[in-house]
Design a protein around this motif. Sequence first.
Motif, short mmCIF file in Angstrom:
data_model
loop_
_atom_site.label_atom_id
_atom_site.label_comp_id
_atom_site.label_asym_id
_atom_site.label_seq_id
_atom_site.Cartn_x
_atom_site.Cartn_y
_atom_site.Cartn_z
N TYR A 276 48.76 41.79 35.62
CA TYR A 276 47.46 41.66 34.96
C TYR A 276 46.38 41.42 36.01
O TYR A 276 46.68 40.92 37.09
CB TYR A 276 47.46 40.59 33.85
N ASP A 277 45.17 41.79 35.69
CA ASP A 277 44.07 41.66 36.64
C ASP A 277 43.82 40.18 36.94
O ASP A 277 43.44 39.42 36.05
CB ASP A 277 42.81 42.31 36.03
N TYR A 280 39.97 37.06 36.89
CA TYR A 280 39.43 36.02 35.99
C TYR A 280 40.19 34.70 36.14
O TYR A 280 39.61 33.62 36.07
CB TYR A 280 39.48 36.53 34.55
N THR A 347 50.40 34.62 29.50
CA THR A 347 49.43 35.70 29.74
C THR A 347 49.99 36.99 29.18
O THR A 347 51.15 37.05 28.78
CB THR A 347 49.16 35.87 31.24
#
Lengths: 347, 61
Positions: A276-277, A280, A347
């Motif tokens: 996942y990115d 953030y 997540t």
Amino acid sequence: MSYKVLYYVNQFFGQVGGEDKAGMAPVIKDEKVGPALGFDQLMGEDAEVVGTIICGDNFFNENNEEAVKFIIDAVSEKNPDLVVAGPAFNAGRYGMACAGVAKIVADELKIPVITGMYEENPGLETSRAKAIVVETTDSAAGMKKALATMSDLARKMLKGEKLGYPEDEGYFAQGKRLTVFSDKRGSERAVEMLLARFKGEEFKSELPMPVFDRVAPAAAIKDLSKAKIALVTSGGIVPNGNPDRIQSASAQKWGKYNIAGKDSLEGEFYTIHGGYDPVYANELPDRVAPLDMMRKFQKEGLIGEVYEYFYTTTGTGTSVGNSITFGSEIGKELKEAGVDAAILTST
Amino acid sequence: MSTITTISESVGANRIVPTIAIPYPVGNPNLSKVVEEDLREKLVRRAITALGTEVEETTYF
């Protein structure tokens, strides 16, 4: 040539006695006792039972080390080509003992093991990957059929023949993935399956869905203002630099980090989770593990305290087996630390 | 607290708080700092409420 088989039974099937003899220490007899006799007859010229180990179910489970040593010695002495245990049907302690035999003999001594159990026997889960476990009825009324299937499979195992699929041969799937060649490519098979489903015809998935786990709900916390609550995440949040080298995918371990006195994870923590990115979470790790709000609620008195360590691992690609181990280990620590509840973020 | 709540259900979680997105379950970087904090406060408060609520089966909060 005739192969050598060593047989394992409990006190009951070993004709020593019932529950009152469940504490008996293991003995080995040169004769074929109980199911060993029936098995031996079914094997005919192909194999001979060269000994029967008889051990009390309580003894095996309560004095495991001693029982294990006895079995290792017996196997070294008799030098069998195959070890047969049970069938245990739905007898839990007997099933656990047969699973124990599978572990020692198949896993460690590398001699094949065959046993038989009812699908709900607690010994099944720990033995099915190690031994061939024939599916039996829940009681000894199914002995004849169980021994017939066990002897058929034993014959193949001894001769080094390939076993067919579990559902065709009558044993429990071992959780193995094998490469097989098909005359149709995947897309064709998928469309055929879909069409069969539309028509209400029978179809068989090539990848069965896992069975959903059911957990009895924990009781509610009566007084939140006195509760100690822990923060646990599978979002890969670790101290900057990842000191414990937790894997970014297919985690092999978990970590715990002291957060006493911290009002947020910002600046000192980041994510190592692949897939996942991370922008953030790196900007503000509390978006994954919300320490800031937990601390706020502690100060307001809504909760008693935030447990001084937070627990973390990576979720992506991590096997169910590892996840169960991590969960059990973390749960044990939290319980011992008197933690009342955990908030788990994913997540 | 998770975004793909079907996974939470499949592993037997009994108290589930649906969250915002996979990379930021308990936040939303598209919001201003203050609004995002309100959002996170609301979600975590919901989780704490869940811990204080009796449930018989998988329940969403």
